[in-house]
Design a protein around this motif. Sequence first.
Motif, short mmCIF file in Angstrom:
data_model
loop_
_atom_site.label_atom_id
_atom_site.label_comp_id
_atom_site.label_asym_id
_atom_site.label_seq_id
_atom_site.Cartn_x
_atom_site.Cartn_y
_atom_site.Cartn_z
N PRO A 89 -7.20 -37.00 -60.81
CA PRO A 89 -7.66 -36.18 -61.93
C PRO A 89 -8.35 -34.88 -61.49
O PRO A 89 -8.51 -33.97 -62.31
N HIS A 90 -8.75 -34.80 -60.24
CA HIS A 90 -9.52 -33.65 -59.76
C HIS A 90 -8.67 -32.64 -59.00
O HIS A 90 -9.20 -31.61 -58.54
N LEU A 91 -7.38 -32.91 -58.84
CA LEU A 91 -6.52 -32.00 -58.08
C LEU A 91 -6.01 -30.86 -58.96
O LEU A 91 -5.98 -30.99 -60.19
N PRO A 92 -5.60 -29.74 -58.35
CA PRO A 92 -5.05 -28.63 -59.14
C PRO A 92 -3.85 -29.09 -59.96
O PRO A 92 -3.09 -29.98 -59.55
N GLU A 93 -3.65 -28.48 -61.12
CA GLU A 93 -2.53 -28.84 -61.98
C GLU A 93 -1.23 -28.25 -61.43
O GLU A 93 -1.23 -27.30 -60.66
N GLY A 94 -0.12 -28.87 -61.84
CA GLY A 94 1.19 -28.33 -61.51
C GLY A 94 1.80 -28.85 -60.24
O GLY A 94 2.92 -28.46 -59.89
N GLU A 121 -14.44 -36.65 -55.81
CA GLU A 121 -14.54 -35.25 -56.24
C GLU A 121 -14.60 -34.31 -55.03
O GLU A 121 -13.92 -33.27 -55.01
N GLU A 122 -15.40 -34.67 -54.02
CA GLU A 122 -15.47 -33.84 -52.83
C GLU A 122 -14.14 -33.86 -52.09
O GLU A 122 -13.66 -32.81 -51.62
N TYR A 123 -13.53 -35.02 -51.99
CA TYR A 123 -12.24 -35.14 -51.30
C TYR A 123 -11.20 -34.24 -51.97
O TYR A 123 -10.48 -33.48 -51.31
N ALA A 124 -11.13 -34.32 -53.30
CA ALA A 124 -10.15 -33.52 -54.03
C ALA A 124 -10.46 -32.03 -53.92
O ALA A 124 -9.54 -31.21 -53.84
N ARG A 125 -11.74 -31.68 -53.91
CA ARG A 125 -12.10 -30.26 -53.79
C ARG A 125 -11.65 -29.71 -52.44
O ARG A 125 -11.07 -28.62 -52.37
N VAL A 126 -11.93 -30.46 -51.37
CA VAL A 126 -11.54 -30.01 -50.04
C VAL A 126 -10.01 -29.93 -49.92
O VAL A 126 -9.47 -28.97 -49.37
N LEU A 127 -9.32 -30.92 -50.47
CA LEU A 127 -7.86 -30.91 -50.45
C LEU A 127 -7.32 -29.75 -51.28
O LEU A 127 -6.41 -29.03 -50.85
N GLY A 128 -7.89 -29.54 -52.47
CA GLY A 128 -7.45 -28.44 -53.32
C GLY A 128 -7.66 -27.08 -52.66
O GLY A 128 -6.80 -26.19 -52.74
N ASP A 129 -8.81 -26.91 -52.00
CA ASP A 129 -9.08 -25.65 -51.30
C ASP A 129 -8.04 -25.41 -50.20
O ASP A 129 -7.58 -24.29 -50.00
N PHE A 130 -7.69 -26.49 -49.49
CA PHE A 130 -6.69 -26.37 -48.42
C PHE A 130 -5.33 -25.99 -49.00
O PHE A 130 -4.61 -25.13 -48.44
N LEU A 131 -4.95 -26.60 -50.12
CA LEU A 131 -3.67 -26.28 -50.75
C LEU A 131 -3.62 -24.79 -51.14
O LEU A 131 -2.57 -24.15 -51.00
N ARG A 132 -4.74 -24.27 -51.59
CA ARG A 132 -4.78 -22.85 -51.93
C ARG A 132 -4.71 -21.98 -50.70
O ARG A 132 -4.03 -20.95 -50.68
N GLU A 133 -5.41 -22.38 -49.65
CA GLU A 133 -5.42 -21.59 -48.40
C GLU A 133 -4.03 -21.45 -47.81
O GLU A 133 -3.69 -20.40 -47.25
#
Length: 262
Positions: free
Chosen positions: A42-47, A246-258
Motif C-alpha cells: 500500500p505504500h509503494l508508488p502507484e502504476g 513504511e520505511e522499507y517502502a519509502r526507501v524502495l520507492g526512492d530507489f525506483l525514482r532514482e
Amino acid sequence: MKIFDTGEVRLHYRVDGPEDGPPVVFSNSLGTDLRLWDPILPHLPEGLRLIRYDKRGHGLSSCPPAPYAMGALVSDVEKLMDHLGVRDAVFVGLSIGGMTAQGLAVKRLDLVRALVLSNTAAKIGTPEMWAERIADVERGGIEALADAVMERWFSRDFRANPELELWRNMLVRGEDAGYAGCSAAISGTDFFTPTASLRLPTLGIAGSEDGSTPPDLVRETVELIPGSRFHLIRRAGHLPCVEQPEEYARVLGDFLREVGHV
C-alpha cells in the motif's frame, strides 16, 4: 491466484497493477510465501506492475523432491519472467530471494535493470551449519526450528506482539522438504565472484537486529557492486518489510525514482 508450469515445478504467482506498468519482481525468504510483501504494497508508488511468486517448495507452489540447487531457483523465476514477457525489471530479493536476484542478474541482465538486495549476502552461513539445520528438519520438521527462527527473523519488540503467531504459522505450515531443499541451495552458493562482476544500480537493505544476515554481511555483499548504496533499518530483524513497512517502502520507492523506474 495463478499457476505457471515450468516443466519441473508449478509456480504460484500473483501480478498486481497495470500490465504496462514498470515491472518490479519480488522474491521472498526461506520459510515465507509471497504474502511477505503485503505490508509494503500500500505504500509503494502507484502504476507499478508488481510480480510476486512462491519459490519451489513454498506457499502454493509445488514441492519437487529435495535437495535443490540455486541454479534451479534462478531458472524458475527466469522462466516465469519470460512467460510474463517481463524485461528490465527492478528485482527485489530478500534473503534466499536476494541470492536468486544475484544469480539472475549475472545470468540474464536483459531481465534485470536494477537490484534490491535485502537482508541477504553473496554467501550465507557454512555448509556445516546448513547440514545441521537440514538434519533437524528431517528429524523434527520445521516446528523443531521455529522458535529459533523467530529470534533471527524479528526484533525483541516484535516478538512480544501477537502478530508473531501469524509468521510462525506461515513458517511451520510450510513443506519440510521445501525448507530443506532451499536450505541446500543456500548451502551450496557462493556468489562473491559473480556478484563482483555486476554493473547495475543496486540498493542494499539491512535490519539492525537481523540474526540471519547481520548488517555488516549485507553491506559487504552490496559493496561488491560499484556505485551501490546501502540503507540500515533500525528496530527490525531479518524481515524489515514486515516490522517497518513504511520505511522499507519509502526507501524502495526512492530507489525506483532514482533509477527512473517511476
